[in-house]
Structures are given as C-alpha cells and as structure tokens.
Design an enzyme around this catalytic site. Structure first.
Site, PDB file in Angstrom:
ATOM      1  N   PHE A 140       0.855  -1.176   0.000  1.00  0.00           N
ATOM      2  CA  PHE A 140       0.000   0.000   0.000  1.00  0.00           C
ATOM      3  C   PHE A 140       0.891   1.226   0.000  1.00  0.00           C
ATOM      4  CE2 PHE A 140      -4.397   1.275   0.595  1.00  0.00           C
ATOM      5  CZ  PHE A 140      -5.061   0.109   0.277  1.00  0.00           C
TER       6      PHE A 140
ATOM      7  N   GLN B 198      -7.478  14.919   3.163  1.00  0.00           N
ATOM      8  CA  GLN B 198      -6.837  14.069   2.163  1.00  0.00           C
ATOM      9  C   GLN B 198      -7.713  13.902   0.934  1.00  0.00           C
ATOM     10  OE1 GLN B 198      -6.147   9.558   2.779  1.00  0.00           O
ATOM     11  NE2 GLN B 198      -4.145  10.518   2.733  1.00  0.00           N
TER      12      GLN B 198
ATOM     13  N   HIS C 253      -8.045  11.568  -2.164  1.00  0.00           N
ATOM     14  CA  HIS C 253      -7.569  10.266  -2.614  1.00  0.00           C
ATOM     15  C   HIS C 253      -7.411  10.318  -4.121  1.00  0.00           C
ATOM     16  CE1 HIS C 253      -7.318   6.015  -3.425  1.00  0.00           C
ATOM     17  NE2 HIS C 253      -7.324   5.733  -2.132  1.00  0.00           N
TER      18      HIS C 253
ATOM     19  N   LEU D  61     -14.825   5.709  -4.616  1.00  0.00           N
ATOM     20  CA  LEU D  61     -13.426   5.336  -4.475  1.00  0.00           C
ATOM     21  C   LEU D  61     -13.048   4.042  -5.167  1.00  0.00           C
ATOM     22  CD1 LEU D  61     -10.987   6.492  -2.883  1.00  0.00           C
ATOM     23  CD2 LEU D  61     -11.300   4.548  -1.383  1.00  0.00           C
TER      24      LEU D  61
ATOM     25  N   GLU E 261      -6.583   2.194  -3.297  1.00  0.00           N
ATOM     26  CA  GLU E 261      -5.168   2.170  -3.623  1.00  0.00           C
ATOM     27  C   GLU E 261      -4.680   0.733  -3.827  1.00  0.00           C
ATOM     28  OE1 GLU E 261      -3.234   5.181  -1.259  1.00  0.00           O
ATOM     29  OE2 GLU E 261      -1.822   3.621  -0.678  1.00  0.00           O
TER      30      GLU E 261
ATOM     31  N   ARG F 188      -0.588   9.553  -0.887  1.00  0.00           N
ATOM     32  CA  ARG F 188      -1.733  10.059  -1.637  1.00  0.00           C
ATOM     33  C   ARG F 188      -1.635  11.516  -2.025  1.00  0.00           C
ATOM     34  NH1 ARG F 188      -6.203   6.749   1.895  1.00  0.00           N
ATOM     35  NH2 ARG F 188      -5.641   4.765   0.929  1.00  0.00           N
TER      36      ARG F 188
ATOM     37  N   HIS G 200     -11.481  12.665   0.712  1.00  0.00           N
ATOM     38  CA  HIS G 200     -11.524  11.326   1.267  1.00  0.00           C
ATOM     39  C   HIS G 200     -11.466  11.270   2.784  1.00  0.00           C
ATOM     40  CE1 HIS G 200     -11.034   7.031   1.168  1.00  0.00           C
ATOM     41  NE2 HIS G 200      -9.835   7.060   1.698  1.00  0.00           N
TER      42      HIS G 200
ATOM     43  N   ARG H  69      -2.531  11.189   5.840  1.00  0.00           N
ATOM     44  CA  ARG H  69      -2.647   9.822   6.353  1.00  0.00           C
ATOM     45  C   ARG H  69      -2.178   8.816   5.323  1.00  0.00           C
ATOM     46  NH1 ARG H  69      -6.408   5.707   5.709  1.00  0.00           N
ATOM     47  NH2 ARG H  69      -8.000   6.966   4.680  1.00  0.00           N
TER      48      ARG H  69
HETATM   49  C1  LIG Z   1     -14.448   4.612   0.402  1.00  0.00           C
HETATM   50  C2  LIG Z   1     -13.478   4.576   1.542  1.00  0.00           C
HETATM   51  C3  LIG Z   1     -12.475   3.621   1.575  1.00  0.00           C
HETATM   52  C4  LIG Z   1     -11.576   3.565   2.632  1.00  0.00           C
HETATM   53  N1  LIG Z   1     -10.616   2.600   2.656  1.00  0.00           N
HETATM   54  C5  LIG Z   1      -9.773   2.527   3.702  1.00  0.00           C
HETATM   55  C6  LIG Z   1      -8.800   1.482   3.804  1.00  0.00           C
HETATM   56  O1  LIG Z   1      -8.721   0.625   2.940  1.00  0.00           O
HETATM   57  N2  LIG Z   1      -7.978   1.454   4.859  1.00  0.00           N
HETATM   58  C7  LIG Z   1      -8.063   2.389   5.855  1.00  0.00           C
HETATM   59  O2  LIG Z   1      -7.309   2.300   6.809  1.00  0.00           O
HETATM   60  N3  LIG Z   1      -8.984   3.386   5.816  1.00  0.00           N
HETATM   61  C8  LIG Z   1      -9.836   3.466   4.757  1.00  0.00           C
HETATM   62  N4  LIG Z   1     -10.762   4.476   4.720  1.00  0.00           N
HETATM   63  C9  LIG Z   1     -10.909   5.374   5.865  1.00  0.00           C
HETATM   64  C10 LIG Z   1     -11.673   4.687   6.970  1.00  0.00           C
HETATM   65  O3  LIG Z   1     -12.579   3.774   6.442  1.00  0.00           O
HETATM   66  C11 LIG Z   1     -12.456   5.663   7.835  1.00  0.00           C
HETATM   67  O4  LIG Z   1     -11.652   6.733   8.192  1.00  0.00           O
HETATM   68  C12 LIG Z   1     -12.929   4.979   9.102  1.00  0.00           C
HETATM   69  O5  LIG Z   1     -13.641   3.823   8.770  1.00  0.00           O
HETATM   70  C13 LIG Z   1     -13.769   5.876   9.958  1.00  0.00           C
HETATM   71  O6  LIG Z   1     -14.351   5.130  10.994  1.00  0.00           O
HETATM   72  P1  LIG Z   1     -15.152   5.814  12.168  1.00  0.00           P
HETATM   73  O7  LIG Z   1     -15.559   4.741  13.080  1.00  0.00           O
HETATM   74  O8  LIG Z   1     -14.358   6.935  12.703  1.00  0.00           O
HETATM   75  O9  LIG Z   1     -16.416   6.474  11.437  1.00  0.00           O
HETATM   76  P2  LIG Z   1     -17.651   5.854  10.622  1.00  0.00           P
HETATM   77  O10 LIG Z   1     -17.469   4.440  10.274  1.00  0.00           O
HETATM   78  O11 LIG Z   1     -17.946   6.823   9.548  1.00  0.00           O
HETATM   79  O12 LIG Z   1     -18.814   5.884  11.670  1.00  0.00           O
HETATM   80  C14 LIG Z   1     -19.409   7.067  12.119  1.00  0.00           C
HETATM   81  C15 LIG Z   1     -20.563   6.696  13.013  1.00  0.00           C
HETATM   82  O13 LIG Z   1     -21.027   7.846  13.683  1.00  0.00           O
HETATM   83  C16 LIG Z   1     -22.420   7.904  13.619  1.00  0.00           C
HETATM   84  N5  LIG Z   1     -22.801   9.308  13.714  1.00  0.00           N
HETATM   85  C17 LIG Z   1     -22.345  10.353  12.991  1.00  0.00           C
HETATM   86  N6  LIG Z   1     -22.935  11.484  13.379  1.00  0.00           N
HETATM   87  C18 LIG Z   1     -23.777  11.164  14.381  1.00  0.00           C
HETATM   88  C19 LIG Z   1     -24.672  11.904  15.200  1.00  0.00           C
HETATM   89  N7  LIG Z   1     -24.841  13.215  15.058  1.00  0.00           N
HETATM   90  N8  LIG Z   1     -25.377  11.230  16.123  1.00  0.00           N
HETATM   91  C20 LIG Z   1     -25.255   9.882  16.279  1.00  0.00           C
HETATM   92  N9  LIG Z   1     -24.423   9.151  15.530  1.00  0.00           N
HETATM   93  C21 LIG Z   1     -23.688   9.788  14.602  1.00  0.00           C
HETATM   94  C22 LIG Z   1     -22.791   7.218  12.337  1.00  0.00           C
HETATM   95  O14 LIG Z   1     -24.084   6.697  12.413  1.00  0.00           O
HETATM   96  C23 LIG Z   1     -21.752   6.115  12.283  1.00  0.00           C
HETATM   97  O15 LIG Z   1     -22.221   4.992  12.997  1.00  0.00           O
HETATM   98  C24 LIG Z   1     -11.663   4.528   3.660  1.00  0.00           C
HETATM   99  C25 LIG Z   1     -12.666   5.496   3.617  1.00  0.00           C
HETATM  100  C26 LIG Z   1     -13.555   5.543   2.571  1.00  0.00           C
HETATM  101  C27 LIG Z   1     -14.586   6.614   2.548  1.00  0.00           C
END
Ligand SMILES: Cc1cc2nc3c(=O)[nH]c(=O)nc-3n(C[C@H](O)[C@H](O)[C@H](O)COP(=O)(O)OP(=O)(O)OC[C@H]3O[C@@H](n4cnc5c(N)ncnc54)[C@H](O)[C@@H]3O)c2cc1C
Ligand code: SF4
Ligand code: FES
Lengths: 611, 258
Positions: free
Chosen positions: A116, A248, A250, A260, A263, A294, A361, A402
C-alpha cells in the site's frame, strides 16, 4: 423528553465506536447512539486494508511502520502516538481475526498482506507488504465483525438517534476557564428520528466516534451522512479543532463521481497513465512511483490535467490501467472496485483503463485527544469524561497526510483505548454529575426554529453552493486568493443558512429536517477548514499552497488549534504565535481564533519527504 | 410473482465518459405518511426530473427531495451499494436505488418505486427493519470457538477461507428477505438473509457453533420453509448465491443429522 443514565455513552457505531463498545460494555453500563444502523456506517466502505507489521509474508517491524507513518504525515505526526499505533497494530489485527474476521490467507494459512502507498521497508528502501486485507472489502468485514461481536456481547444500541448537543458543566464558549480547572462532560442530547422525540443521555463518560466530514466537498468518497457532526458539536461548545486544514484527497475516485477505487488497485500492480499513455508517476516519485503517498499522487494527477495531459473528451481526468493484470487476479483481489467501474461508468477494467480523478476522502484533523483518547480543551488540559476516537478525532497519528490502511488501524487501536479509558474513568465517578436545568433547551430551540420557519431557501441550494466553492477553492491546489474566495462564500452561506426552511414539518422520520441540521455542521466545518488553511502559509502533506509551495518547519511545525469564540473574547488564545498562529476571523456573532499545539517528536528528525 | 419483466433499456451507444446526455424521467412513488392528509392510506405520487446519462434511481429521488418535495422520505448513506440502506422495489423488483442506473430500468415509462415488502412501512420508502435484524441476531451471527485462543492468528487455508467467501459479502440490505413470498405470508420465517449469515459461520472452518445454528434453523420457521423460488438470489445486490447457500445449509442439516 426522555432521560437515560449510563456509565458510558458512545456516539457513533462505526469501527471506532463499536471497537470502543466492545471494551466498555463488559466493564460499565454502556449505550451506543448512532444516527445509522451500525452496519450502515461508512467504515463498511473501506476497501484496501489495515496496516500491521505482522511480517507474515516478508520482513517487517513496527519501527519501520512508525517511521513511514511519521514521514507520510510530513512530520506533523505526534511520534509517541504513531509509535503506539504501529506497535498495537499487531494485536489489533490479531484481535479482529480472533473475533472472526475472514482475512485473506497466505498459502501457509496465515493472514495475507499486500502493498500500500507509503508503507516501506528499511525507512523507504522499497514497498513492503504490510496491509492485512479481506479482498477489497476490508472495512466491510471489520464493520460486520465488530457488529457481530456487539451482538454476542449484547451491546445496547440506540439506532437512528442523532446526537445534536454535548452537555458540559462549564460553558467553554464564554467562560474564561483557568489553566488546570476541572471541566466535565455530563451528557448528550439526542433526537430520535423515528418519533421526533428528544432524549437526554446522562453519562459519566462520553466517547465521540462520529466519523468524518467529506460532504463539505462536492467530489468525495464519503457517504451522504458524513457531515462532521461530532467535530461541529465540540466546536460549537467551545472545544478546539486541530489541524482542520489537512484534508486528504484520494487519487483514484471514479471520474465525475468520486466513488473510491482503492489504492489496492495500485498495490496489486495498477498503473496511472496520462492521455499520452505515459506512466507519469515515474517523473514525480521515481522510487515508489504509483505507490507514493496520496497527497503526492493526487497533486501529480491534478498537475497532469492542468498541463493538458488529461484524458477524455474534456481532458479532465487520468487513467488507472489494470489491463495488464490477469482477470483472475483482478477477480480475486479487486472484485468490488472493478464492479464499481462497470456499474457506474460502464467501463470493463479487464480491457479498458478506468477514468479517475482525486476525491475528497479523509479528515486528518478533528477533535484533539491525547493517546488515552481524552479530549483536550486547549493545548494541554483535558475535559473530564470526554473521549474521541476514529476519524472525528485527531491524536495525531496522521499529521498532515494519512497513509492508506492507517485509518482502519487508527479506529481499532484508539477505539479500543478510548473504550478502556472511558470505562475505567466511569468506574471512578460515584454519581452522575448534575445536568443543567434545561439541558435540551438549545436543541429544541434550534429544531423548532428550523421546522417552523414557514418559507425560505432550500437546504440543497446552500449545500451545493458550499460544496462547489470548496471543490473550486480549497481542494488539491490552494492559494491565499482561492481560500479567501471560499471564506467569503462561506460567510455568505452562513447568513443564508439562517433563512433556509424545510418542507417536511412532521415529527415522524423527518430526514428533511435532519439534512438541514447536518448542513449547519458542514458549514461550521468548512469554516474552520478554510480559516486554518488560510493561516498555514506553507505546503505540507495534504495542504498545498501554490503561493507557499515549500514546507516551513521553522514557523509551522505546530498543530493548528481553532476555537470559536464570542466577539468579545480576547484575540490571542492558547498557543498564540505572533505572525504565524495568530489568525482571527470575525463572523459577526462570533469569531474564529487560532492558536497552536506543539508536535511531539521523539525518534525522527524532520527530513525532506522524497519517494 | 415479484419479478416483472422489463424491456431491456434501448441500447444506446455508450456515451464518452464526461459527455453529458440528459433526459427526463418520471418516478411513480408509493407514499405513506400517517401525519399527512392521507392518514393511514398509501398513495401514488408522480414526479418528473431531468437526469444525466449515468444517474441512478437514488439521484432521481434526491432530486425530487431536494428540488420538489422535501417530505419524500427514504434511507441512504454510502450511495454506492455497500451500506445496505436503500433497498426498495423498483419496477416491481428489489434493488438498491444507488446501484440501479435509470437507463437500465426503462426510463421511457414511469419508473415505479415502492418500499420493500413484508416489513411494516414507517413512512414512504422507509420500513421498520427491526424484525429483520431480530432474525439475524437469532442465528448467532458471530464466531463460536472453545478452548484457549491461540497467541497468534488461527490458521485457515486459502481453500477453507474461500468456502464461505460468498456469504461474507452480505450488507444486510433485506432485498432478499423482502422479495421472498414465504416471508410475505409468514413474517416469522427467518428469511434468506439470516440463513445467509448463518451459512457464513457454519462453513467457516474456525467456527464450532454449527450444530447450535443448525438446530435453530431446523425450527418450523427455519430453512425448511424455503421453497426455492430464487427471488432472493435475483434480488441480492451483492451477487450472493442466496438460494445455493440455503440449499447448502439444508444439506448440512441432513448430513449432520443431530
Ligand atoms: C471509500 C473509503 C475507503 C476507505 N478505505 C480505507 C482502507 O482501505 N484502509 C483504511 O485504513 N482506511 C480506509 N478508509 C478510511 C476509513 O474507512 C475511515 O476513516 C474509518 O472507517 C472511519 O471510521 P469511524 O468509526 O471513525 O467512522 P464511521 O465508520 O464513519 O462511523 C461514524 C458513526 O457515527 C455515527 N454518527 C455520525 N454522526 C452522528 C450523530 N450526530 N449522532 C449519532 N451518531 C452519529 C454514524 O451513524 C456512524 O455509525 C476509507 C474510507 C472511505 C470513505
Ligand atoms: S444476502 Fe444479499 S440481498 Fe440478502 S441481505 Fe445480504 S446483501 Fe442483501
Ligand atoms: S446508499 Fe448505501 S447501499 Fe445504497
């Protein structure tokens, strides 16, 4: 209004929130509040992998991983946190495997690993296979596995509840709080989408895990629901946001759509080409080429397009070429993303290159925390009982850029840490701290004002204008001029926002109303992002200023801390550095005041970042 | 039957990506809002919007909501077929709105959009998913093991991992379960999605809970109710061979005979 009492309340049921829940729920009475069903969270969209120096397929160690993370972040990374990330990566991957995650396997039956961007052996010598993965749906498998284990542990969820306010025992927006004084977080106010009712959750410890804010941009890989809620709530309650100028982009979003393509496509051998068929990354990053970090790849692509070497009828994208890979290999390793190309662009990746362009991203910045997950209210004081983890937070392990696969790692390592810290802290608190007299007053006023405004502008129009100005003026290339333009637009849009109205006036499942509320979050996040970007007159990682194209360690090797303050507050805040971290921007009713926080450096001296 | 045959969209030459072709499309949407003047009654509403070549049904719904009628209510999040929020009946077939291109569902005629069937409608296209998730939770959708955990990862051969690959793709969108005629008439039936998720663990070489799960699914509301109509397989937006998974679970039940 209903009131609930828990020891630990977790806001967000993505990877970070559920990982925290698995730690906290066994130890303390825990509830998870989420605006989406847990399995709808955007962690499920993550594709490529999760980094850990398991050394299952070739020599690797956590120290190299730490170095890559620090260098990838252009040295704005807090090195103590990066070291924790890289060390605890190994256990956090093994934890997931033990919970049941179906990782791809090596011929020996161990967790397989792939290359990666930015992950190297021996401090940049060559790309290393460090990303643990499950086809190209690693995030999906993480989200499912964590949810499955929450079911197993009987974690209590409040689904489709929107948290709309954070309750603290001091008003940080107006009170002048002394250094060392105790400030406690005491609860959150939530809105039940199904019924329209307001709920108060009183808690000894609260964890924000609300994810990112990609919807401030038009072209983004982020879900419609990634509207920066947790960041905006903290910011409105007077807490700082750290390093918001670093977003970031992507490199490989489907052109025109932003969806997306991981990568991993390049990790598995995909090559970026311009209209002349040239593998242009050879010019920009001679050693690791298409697998450079990136920010570098995204800028190189944008530059190719700018210089007229873009492909397509409008010459506005470049091509991701997978045609030299075996279809069987593509099917085994990249099934989902190749299907995206087929479904959404009608392109067959076996035989045709895929049109791609950078897409917004990931938010490197967010709510500042220390390595235990505790939220900071300035450069060094914590808010008691308040934690944050995941994309909403800034620890800071990603610095100004990142590395791919480090976020799925971040949510697991720091989600776990935040869950543990919160539960441990809750146990030390005898009784719930008192709530203010009318804890829901602000939210109720906000909702009824929005719902009752008989007519006004459409939410969608204001949102579109915001996203367009952010794409045009605060994307891969920025200048003082473009950022000032974005800022002027945001000021205007903040005013227009006060006049938007919703058509749905009902109580039941009123998504019209909630979209309007989310737009308010987006405007606030865009506002800090642009003010912080204007202030940082250097180029570093994801923040590239054409008018200041070099990194300036002498003056900017500091984290930005942005505070929203009343207009009457002093202009010089915590971490004020005259001439550099001293920007103040007046918005009429309030102002944005910038300060700073030192970067923790342990092993690695900043060097020029070359790949 | 649920599947309505459609004329395959008139084959237009693929527009160069970036070139914009626009067309008008009409959506006939099933509306239900107990707070509205229609009370408990469902009604059809028609909306016409201008769409671009690669727009999806979700884009059209957004256009309606954002430009014409803000009260139109549906769930969505990821917008590219990975979160499972927006399963709905489009021209009589269950699909994800964000994965269904307008040009593929015969946009020359009004496109009908209804909530998925068999689950209580809350408002417009939003249904109560709780009964669906309750069935899922019942099949013990988590890895069950005994003894000490190994200090490193459990080993699993690539072939053993491949054995249940298909059913790990499930995004819990309910398109399958809500396309199943057995489920429509008997809401107690576990439904295909729960069986798919049981399959994911029953055929995982690391798991030791197969017997328990098979017992649960041997119930009168379990796998034996499946009449192999293949609606579920057709509906699954992740391309999971749902019927095959159900058949494999049935076979496991017979061969393990407990
Ligand atoms: C398409 C894509 C591909 C990716 N691929 C990779 C990868 O291969 N490797 C890697 O390391 N990272 C990757 N990333 C980044 C990574 O996936 C995310 O940064 C990470 O999953 C974020 O997780 P989180 O738990 O912080 O947030 P999220 O999974 O976004 O969860 C947020 C949560 O908060 C809740 N929420 C939000 N606002 C409120 C509110 N006001 N009240 C109550 N609940 C709320 C939502 O319901 C949700 O449950 C990728 C991101 C994207 C978009
Ligand atoms: S099996 Fe397919 S249709 Fe059924 S819930 Fe899972 S993803 Fe949806
Ligand atoms: S919006 Fe996520 S699957 Fe359609």
């Amino acid at each position: 209004m209903q009131t609930h009492q828990y020891d630990v309340v977790i806001v967000g049921a993505g990877g970070a929130g559920m990982r925290a829940a698995l730690e906290a729920s066994g130890e303390a009475r825990t509830a998870v509040i989420s605006k989406l069903y847990p399995t709808r969270s955007h962690t499920g969209a993550a594709q490529g992998g999760m980094a850990a120096a398991l050394a299952n397929v070739e020599e690797d160690n956590w120290e190299w991983h730490t170095f890559d993370t620090v260098k990838g972040g252009d040295y704005l990374v807090d090195q103590d946190a990066a070291e924790i990330l890289a060390k605890e990566a190994i256990d956090s991957v093994l934890d997931l495997e033990k919970m049941g995650l179906p990782f791809n396997r090596t011929p020996e039956g161990r967790i397989d690993q792939r290359r990666f961007g930015g992950h190297t052996r021996e401090h940049g010598q060559a790309a290393v296979r460090r990303a643990c993965y499950a086809a190209d749906r690693t995030g999906h498998m993480i989200l499912q596995t964590l949810y499955q284990n929450c079911v197993k542990q009987d974690v209590e969820f409040y689904n489709e509840f929107y948290v709309l306010d954070l309750i603290t025992d001091h008003d940080l927006t107006t009170e002048d709080i002394e250094d060392g004084a105790e400030v406690n977080a005491t609860g959150v106010v939530a809105y039940d989408l199904a019924s329209g009712e307001i709920h108060v959750f009183q808690a000894k410890a609260i964890i924000f895990a609300t994810g990112g804010a990609g919807k401030i941009f038009k072209t983004t890989s982020n879900a419609h629901t990634l509207t920066g809620d947790g960041m905006a709530l903290a910011y409105r309650r007077g807490l700082p946001l750290e390093d918001m100028e670093f977003f970031q982009f992507h490199p490989t979003g489907l052109a025109g759509l932003g969806i997306l393509l991981s990568e991993a496509a390049r990790g598995e051998g995909g090559i970026l080409r311009n209209s002349e068929g040239e593998r242009f990354m050879e010019r920009y990053a001679p050693t690791i080429k298409d697998l450079a970090p990136r920010d570098i790849v995204a800028r190189s692509m944008a530059n190719e397009v700018r210089e007229g070497r873009g492909a397509g009828p409008n010459k506005d994208y470049v091509l991701l070429d997978l045609t030299h890979l075996e279809p069987a290999h593509i099917d085994a390793k990249l099934p989902d993303i190749t299907e995206f190309a087929r479904t959404y662009l009608g392109i067959e990746p076996y035989t045709e290159p895929v049109p791609v362009y950078p897409t917004a991203h990931y938010a490197m910045g967010g709510v500042p925390t220390n390595v235990a997950g505790e939220v900071l209210r300035d450069s060094h004081n914590v808010v008691k009982g308040l934690y944050a983890a995941g994309e909403v937070a800034c620890v800071s392990v990603h610095g100004s850029n990142r590395l791919g696969t480090n976020s799925l790692l971040d949510i697991n390592v720091f989600g776990k840490r935040a869950g543990r810290s919160a539960a441990a802290y809750a146990k030390t608190v005898e009784r719930h701290p008192d709530l203010p007299e009318h804890p829901t007053a602000r939210v109720e006023a906000q909702l009824s004002e929005m719902r009752d405004r008989p007519e006004g502008e459409r939410v969608a129009d204001v949102r579109r204008a915001l996203q367009e100005t952010m794409d045009a003026n605060a994307q891969v290339f920025r200048t003082g001029e473009s950022l000032n333009e974005a800022l002027a637009d945001i000021r205007e849009l903040q005013k227009r926002y006060r006049n938007v109205s919703v058509q749905d006036k009902g109580k039941l499942f009123n998504t019209d109303l909630l979209e309007a509320i989310e737009l308010g979050f987006l405007l606030d996040i865009a506002e800090v992002t642009v003010v912080a970007a204007l202030n940082r007159k250097e180029s570093r990682g994801g923040h590239y200023r054409e008018d200041f194209p070099n990194r300036d360690d002498a003056n900017y090797m500091l984290h930005t801390m942005a505070y929203r303050r009343p207009t009457s507050a002093p202009d010089a805040g915590d971490g004020h550095v005259p001439g550099y971290f001293d920007h103040v921007e007046d918005f009429g009713d309030y102002k944005v005041v910038l300060g700073s926080k030192p970067v923790t450096q342990t092993r690695y001296e900043p060097m020029e970042r070359k790949y | 039957m649920t599947a309505v045959l459609e004329n395959p969209a008139t084959e237009s030459p693929k527009p160069e990506a970036g070139a914009v072709s626009t067309f008008d499309v009409t959506l006939r949407v099933r509306r239900y809002n107990p707070e509205s003047e229609h009370g408990e009654e469902s009604v059809w509403d028609e909306f016409t919007v201008t769409a671009h070549g690669t727009d999806r049904v979700l884009d059209a719904l957004h256009k309606i909501k954002w430009e014409q009628d803000g009260s139109l209510t549906f769930r969505r999040s990821c917008a590219h077929g990975v979160c499972g929020s927006d399963a709905m009946r489009i021209n009589g077939r269950n699909r994800l709105a964000c994965k269904t291109l307008l040009k593929d569902v015969n946009p020359d005629k009004p496109i009908t959009v209804e909530p998925i069937k068999g689950l209580p409608v809350i408002k417009d296209l939003v249904v109560d998913m709780e009964p669906f998730f309750a069935s899922y939770r019942e099949i013990m959708p988590f890895l069950i093991t005994s003894g000490n955990e190994p200090s490193r990862e459990r080993l699993q051969s690539a072939e053993d991992r491949e054995r249940f690959d298909d059913t790990t793709k499930c995004i819990l969108c309910a398109a399958c379960t809500s396309s199943c005629p057995v489920f429509w008439t008997d809401g107690q039936y576990f439904g295909p999605a729960a069986i798919v998720n049981a399959h994911r663990f029953i055929f995982d070489s690391r798991d030791e809970g197969a017997t328990q799960r098979l017992e649960i699914l041997n119930d009168k509301e379990g796998v034996w109710r499946c009449r192999t109509t293949f609606n579920c397989t057709e509906a699954c937006p992740r391309g999971i061979e749902v019927t095959k998974a159900i058949q494999e679970v049935k076979r496991a039940m017979i061969t393990r005979a407990f």
